[in-house]
Design a protein around this motif. Structure first.
Motif, short mmCIF file in Angstrom:
data_model
loop_
_atom_site.label_atom_id
_atom_site.label_comp_id
_atom_site.label_asym_id
_atom_site.label_seq_id
_atom_site.Cartn_x
_atom_site.Cartn_y
_atom_site.Cartn_z
N GLU A 63 -20.19 -24.88 62.94
CA GLU A 63 -21.46 -24.30 61.95
C GLU A 63 -21.31 -22.96 61.52
O GLU A 63 -21.33 -22.89 60.34
N ASN A 201 -30.21 -29.34 64.63
CA ASN A 201 -30.63 -29.85 63.04
C ASN A 201 -29.27 -29.71 61.91
O ASN A 201 -29.22 -28.65 60.94
N PRO A 202 -28.42 -30.45 61.53
CA PRO A 202 -27.12 -30.15 60.67
C PRO A 202 -27.28 -29.90 59.02
O PRO A 202 -27.44 -28.28 58.41
N ARG A 203 -29.37 -30.17 58.95
CA ARG A 203 -29.57 -29.85 57.64
C ARG A 203 -29.98 -28.77 57.86
O ARG A 203 -30.38 -27.08 56.96
N GLU A 204 -30.56 -27.81 59.14
CA GLU A 204 -30.98 -26.60 59.04
C GLU A 204 -30.17 -25.27 59.68
O GLU A 204 -30.13 -24.06 60.19
N ARG A 206 -28.55 -23.53 57.08
CA ARG A 206 -28.69 -22.14 56.30
C ARG A 206 -29.73 -21.46 56.25
O ARG A 206 -29.18 -19.87 56.75
N THR A 207 -30.21 -21.88 57.23
CA THR A 207 -31.62 -22.26 58.16
C THR A 207 -31.61 -20.95 58.66
O THR A 207 -31.83 -20.24 58.76
N ASP A 225 -18.91 -24.50 55.49
CA ASP A 225 -19.37 -24.94 54.27
C ASP A 225 -17.91 -23.80 53.40
O ASP A 225 -17.55 -24.35 52.46
#
Length: 377
Positions: A63, A201-204, A206-207, A225
């Motif tokens: 990731e 958490n995959p949604r975090e 970029r954070t 990505d």
């Protein structure tokens, strides 16, 4: 309704018999038309299948990848960075990786030398990819030797060969133990090539990447990505290059369609005149000749697309493989999984079938509206 279908079937039968009377011209037309569809469809099918394979492979990539930069160049990263990254909120795990490239003078090829995170070979042993085994004609139990950074000879006994089914990602792999890797390249303990980070958490993602970048200013953060977009750009560029080389074929097709629209042959004009003389309506003549064009274009499209399918997925696309896959001494030998994009097929169909079919309408309409006696004279 049954009468309409019967009429259309009769028109279709007459159109097929009319094409059969001009067998030589029809076959030549099918060959040229089918060849154009074949080259365009081959390039599209091959590039799309490669994109699909790349997405499947990249789905298992890290990731977040952390690399250290010194003076703008990639450098070894210390294990102290691991401590800093693991302390960041949201990070599930962080692990240092050891990998690099090793040139083999005997094969004039570069191997990807790597220490696997699990099930690493024992010291003095190696697991190699199918491409390495093929280029060196190596088998299990054979010995391969390389010069270390200090000139000393380091030998490896082949423990296993990776199955060729995964050749797309493993053809040039040379897996060794950590101690052998550090001995070969002279890398001290506590140093790694880069660091692989897993986020809770995959949604975090970029954070977390922004937090790592803020905590370690001397690093470069690479996201999955971003790697995927890079591969997409590479495939787009290579496909565009192939289509540019095939632009001559595309131009020839449009010239061919324009020539068809510019007029009919004397034989076709005479046939239209006879049909008008025996009582055919203008609409019937236009429908008949449009059906002829539709039969030819559909047959050429199906023939060209079928040959393109066989060329790409059965024969390995020898016409486009070096350009779209890339150039390498250790060429990965693998069979692409058939994968078709419906929108791509529809686009190809629209730009190859419709122009030729519509190109028949104008000259047929002109000939069908002229007096039959004048046409036959």
């Amino acid at each position: 309704m049954s009468g309409w279908f019967s009429r259309q079937r009769s028109l279709l039968d007459f159109a097929v018999s009319s094409l059969a009377r001009r067998k030589g011209k029809t076959l030549g037309l099918l060959a040229v038309y089918g060849l154009i569809v074949f080259v365009l469809a081959s390039a599209m099918l091959f590039s799309h299948a490669l994109r699909h394979e790349a997405k499947q492979v990249l789905a298992g990539t890290p990731e977040v990848l952390v690399q250290r930069l010194i003076a703008g160049r990639h450098d070894l990263i210390p294990d102290t960075h691991l401590v800093t990254i693991r302390a960041i909120r949201g990070v599930k795990s962080a692990q240092g990786r050891l990998w690099g490239y090793l040139f083999d003078p005997a094969a004039a090829a570069n191997y990807t030398l790597m220490v696997p995170p699990v099930d690493a070979p024992a010291a003095g042993q190696a697991v190699i990819g199918a491409g390495v085994a093929a280029v060196r004609d190596a088998a299990i139990g054979d010995v391969m030797s390389f010069r270390a950074h200090d000139g000393a000879l380091v030998s490896f006994t082949i423990q296993a060969i990776i199955e060729p089914e995964s050749a797309l990602v493993s053809a040039d792999l040379f897996l060794v133990a950590e101690a052998d890797y550090r001995r070969l390249f002279g890398i001290p303990d506590g140093r790694f090539t880069d660091i692989v980070v897993t986020v809770r958490n995959p949604r975090e993602v970029r954070t977390v990447a922004e937090k790592i970048d803020a905590a370690l200013p001397d690093t470069r953060i690479i996201l999955r990505d971003e790697i995927r977009r890079t591969y997409e750009s590479v495939f787009d560029w290579r496909e565009g290059m192939v289509l540019l080389l095939l632009s001559g074929a595309v131009l020839a097709f449009f010239i061919f369609a324009w020539e068809k629209a510019s007029g009919l042959s004397a034989e076709e004009r005479r046939e239209i005149g006879i049909l008008k003389a025996v009582g055919w309506e203008t609409a019937d003549v236009i429908a008949l000749k449009s059906l002829e064009g539709l039969v030819v274009s559909l047959a050429a499209f199906l023939l060209g697309y079928l040959l393109a399918w066989l060329h790409v997925f059965q024969w390995g696309a020898p016409l486009f493989e070096p350009v779209l896959k890339g150039w390498s001494v250790l060429y990965p030998d693998f069979r692409l999984i058939p994968h078709v994009d419906e929108l791509q097929v529809a686009t190809l169909f629209f730009f190859t079938v419709f122009p030729y079919t519509l190109a028949n309408v104008v000259p047929i309409w002109r000939a069908a509206t002229v007096d039959p006696d004048q046409v036959m004279r």
